[in-house]
Design an enzyme around this catalytic site. Structure first.
Site, PDB file in Angstrom:
ATOM      1  N   ASN A   1       0.820  -1.219   0.000  1.00  0.00           N
ATOM      2  CA  ASN A   1       0.000   0.000   0.000  1.00  0.00           C
ATOM      3  C   ASN A   1       0.853   1.267   0.000  1.00  0.00           C
ATOM      4  OD1 ASN A   1      -2.051  -1.828   0.186  1.00  0.00           O
ATOM      5  ND2 ASN A   1      -2.714  -1.263   2.258  1.00  0.00           N
TER       6      ASN A   1
ATOM      7  N   HIS B   1     -18.577  37.981 -28.337  1.00  0.00           N
ATOM      8  CA  HIS B   1     -19.729  37.284 -28.925  1.00  0.00           C
ATOM      9  C   HIS B   1     -19.451  36.861 -30.376  1.00  0.00           C
ATOM     10  CE1 HIS B   1     -22.001  38.814 -25.451  1.00  0.00           C
ATOM     11  NE2 HIS B   1     -21.460  39.984 -25.734  1.00  0.00           N
TER      12      HIS B   1
ATOM     13  N   SER C   1      -9.341  16.409 -48.348  1.00  0.00           N
ATOM     14  CA  SER C   1     -10.592  15.654 -48.373  1.00  0.00           C
ATOM     15  C   SER C   1     -10.441  14.455 -49.297  1.00  0.00           C
ATOM     16  CB  SER C   1     -11.727  16.554 -48.870  1.00  0.00           C
ATOM     17  OG  SER C   1     -12.849  15.785 -49.246  1.00  0.00           O
TER      18      SER C   1
ATOM     19  N   GLU D   1      -8.193  20.193 -34.700  1.00  0.00           N
ATOM     20  CA  GLU D   1      -9.451  19.557 -34.317  1.00  0.00           C
ATOM     21  C   GLU D   1      -9.207  18.381 -33.375  1.00  0.00           C
ATOM     22  OE1 GLU D   1     -11.842  20.632 -38.467  1.00  0.00           O
ATOM     23  OE2 GLU D   1     -11.082  18.600 -38.129  1.00  0.00           O
TER      24      GLU D   1
ATOM     25  N   TYR E   1      -7.010   1.687   2.285  1.00  0.00           N
ATOM     26  CA  TYR E   1      -6.784   1.218   0.914  1.00  0.00           C
ATOM     27  C   TYR E   1      -7.924   0.316   0.468  1.00  0.00           C
ATOM     28  CZ  TYR E   1      -4.795  -0.864  -3.241  1.00  0.00           C
ATOM     29  OH  TYR E   1      -4.601  -1.276  -4.533  1.00  0.00           O
TER      30      TYR E   1
ATOM     31  N   GLN F   1      -6.636   0.552  -7.951  1.00  0.00           N
ATOM     32  CA  GLN F   1      -5.903   0.055  -9.110  1.00  0.00           C
ATOM     33  C   GLN F   1      -6.312   0.813 -10.367  1.00  0.00           C
ATOM     34  OE1 GLN F   1      -5.179  -4.278  -9.667  1.00  0.00           O
ATOM     35  NE2 GLN F   1      -6.423  -4.029 -11.508  1.00  0.00           N
TER      36      GLN F   1
ATOM     37  N   ASN G   1      -8.028  20.633 -44.466  1.00  0.00           N
ATOM     38  CA  ASN G   1      -8.700  20.555 -43.177  1.00  0.00           C
ATOM     39  C   ASN G   1      -7.714  20.681 -42.015  1.00  0.00           C
ATOM     40  OD1 ASN G   1     -11.118  20.003 -44.555  1.00  0.00           O
ATOM     41  ND2 ASN G   1     -10.643  17.823 -44.624  1.00  0.00           N
TER      42      ASN G   1
ATOM     43  N   LYS H   1      -4.419   4.401 -11.994  1.00  0.00           N
ATOM     44  CA  LYS H   1      -3.206   4.485 -12.824  1.00  0.00           C
ATOM     45  C   LYS H   1      -3.546   4.708 -14.290  1.00  0.00           C
ATOM     46  CE  LYS H   1      -1.432   2.824  -8.990  1.00  0.00           C
ATOM     47  NZ  LYS H   1      -2.728   2.462  -8.387  1.00  0.00           N
TER      48      LYS H   1
ATOM     49  N   LYS I   1      -9.907  21.040 -50.591  1.00  0.00           N
ATOM     50  CA  LYS I   1      -9.992  21.155 -49.126  1.00  0.00           C
ATOM     51  C   LYS I   1      -8.626  21.054 -48.460  1.00  0.00           C
ATOM     52  CE  LYS I   1     -13.168  20.974 -46.692  1.00  0.00           C
ATOM     53  NZ  LYS I   1     -13.930  19.763 -46.370  1.00  0.00           N
TER      54      LYS I   1
END
Length: 400
Positions: A52, A98, A219, A232, A259, A264, A227, A267, A225
């Protein structure tokens, strides 16, 4: 004992250690291997210890090491942002509230906002590190040990700043992991905000930035495109980190002292949260180095949306007009501009005087973008003088 443990460590690192699945866990595997190598002395290994307090110590050592790694990554990212800011002090773009055009600001000032966020993140990790760096070893299973050990000596040897003062708390506490996770979540939130801006700014509607091909994809069917996939992905991984933190809270919320095997589960969540933050900081640092700012497009956008309106109101206030009256007057001037297809700097002096007799030719000096920016010459403002000072302060902080 030490010699035998070091030999076992080398075998584990090289992959030659023979793990026995019939034994209960990693601890018994190592202890049995130690006894096989050095004999009866190996049976003394576990004196005054428990799994422990050993695990609690190991987790704190791991957390301390990774806080230091995260702090290093934050500093590297701040340095990239500072380098970009130093080059963009004279670049003007719209500031938004805004997501509407509000007032013109220096691009450097905008970038420095993220430097400030990361500065607070680093401060939180430093504070968290102090709470992490407390030694649980010597708490044994939960009640301490009757053996005459020197916990403070061990703390000094392992680089801990203090010793856990309650043995029950020492083996069952994981709030330091939750705090570490929460600090990671805040970093990810800040990275996600910047990613959102990069996604918006790289769209044709904004056209403020171009991100290197190394951090974008095309794309599968639309050849035109480009991206912003990496931005993202970092934005998306923010949710993953939030989930890990919520999981840590949930694991801990109903555990009686001391404990419990539920621990466990801490982790896997902590490892994933920290790995995700480190990877995200690495990729953001590399991506920001690649970003090219479209200075002319930003400046053109800053001329749209009557961003000088507040300065016209401030100009009238300096002429003695009460602010609320000046605010209403400028609102009427903006309506006039909209109806006549004009921008504020395109109005003549006579047109301004239709709305206020206080206007004189000096008003046109107040309408240039540089003038609007530099008039915010207050500590923390967007004036170029203040931005240069902010960059200088930030560099000084990083050197510390």
């Amino acid at each position: 004992i030490v010699k035998g443990l070091r030999e076992i460590e080398r075998d584990i690192a090289s992959g030659s250690f023979q793990w026995d699945a019939a034994l209960e866990d990693v601890h018994t595997n190592i202890e049995n291997a130690l006894v096989a190598r050095i004999g009866d002395a190996g049976r003394r290994l576990h004196t005054a210890r428990s799994r422990n307090d050993q695990v609690a110590t190991d987790v704190r050592l791991w957390a301390r090491e990774h806080v230091d790694a995260i702090l290093s990554k934050i500093k590297a990212f701040q340095e990239v942002l500072l380098a970009a800011a130093e080059k963009q002090i004279d670049t003007v773009l719209p500031g938004f509230t805004h997501l509407q055009h509000a007032q013109p600001v220096s691009l450097a000032h905008h970038l420095m906002a993220y430097v400030e966020m990361l500065k607070r993140d680093a401060q939180r990790f430093c504070e968290c590190r102090q709470r992490i760096n407390i030694l649980p070893l010597g708490a044994a299973a939960l009640a301490g040990t009757p053996h005459k050990i020197d916990r403070h000596f061990v703390a000094k040897e392992l680089g801990f700043e203090g010793v856990a003062e309650n043995s029950m708390d020492a083996v069952s506490d994981r709030d330091f992991l939750i705090e570490l996770g929460a600090d990671c979540a805040l970093v990810m939130m800040h990275l996600s905000r910047l990613c959102e801006e990069l996604v918006l700014w790289s769209s044709p509607e904004f056209g403020f930035v171009e991100i290197s091909d190394a951090f974008t994809t095309g794309s599968s069917i639309m050849p035109q495109k480009k991206n912003p996939d990496v931005a993202e992905l970092v934005r998306g991984k923010t949710g993953r980190v939030y989930g890990g933190v919520v999981a840590l809270f949930t694991i801990m919320k109903a555990l009686p002292l001391t404990y419990n095997r539920d621990l466990q589960e801490d982790k896997e969540r902590a490892f994933d949260v920290v790995d995700t933050v480190i990877a995200s900081l690495d990729v953001m640092t590399a991506m920001m180095r690649s970003v090219r700012f479209n200075v002319e497009r930003m400046r053109a956008a800053a001329r749209e949306g009557f961003l000088e309106a507040t300065d016209v109101a401030d100009y009238l206030v300096e002429k003695g007009v009460p602010f609320r009256e000046a605010h209403g007057t400028v609102g009427q001037i903006v309506l006039y501009c909209i109806r006549n297809g004009k921008r504020l700097p395109e109005l003549t002096l006579d047109e301004f005087r239709r709305f206020s007799p206080h206007v004189d030719p000096k008003i046109f000096r107040a309408l240039s973008l540089e003038s609007v920016v530099d008039r915010r010459n207050v500590f923390g403002g967007t004036a170029r003088r203040q931005v240069r000072a902010a960059i200088k302060r930030a560099r000084r902080d990083l050197e510390k």
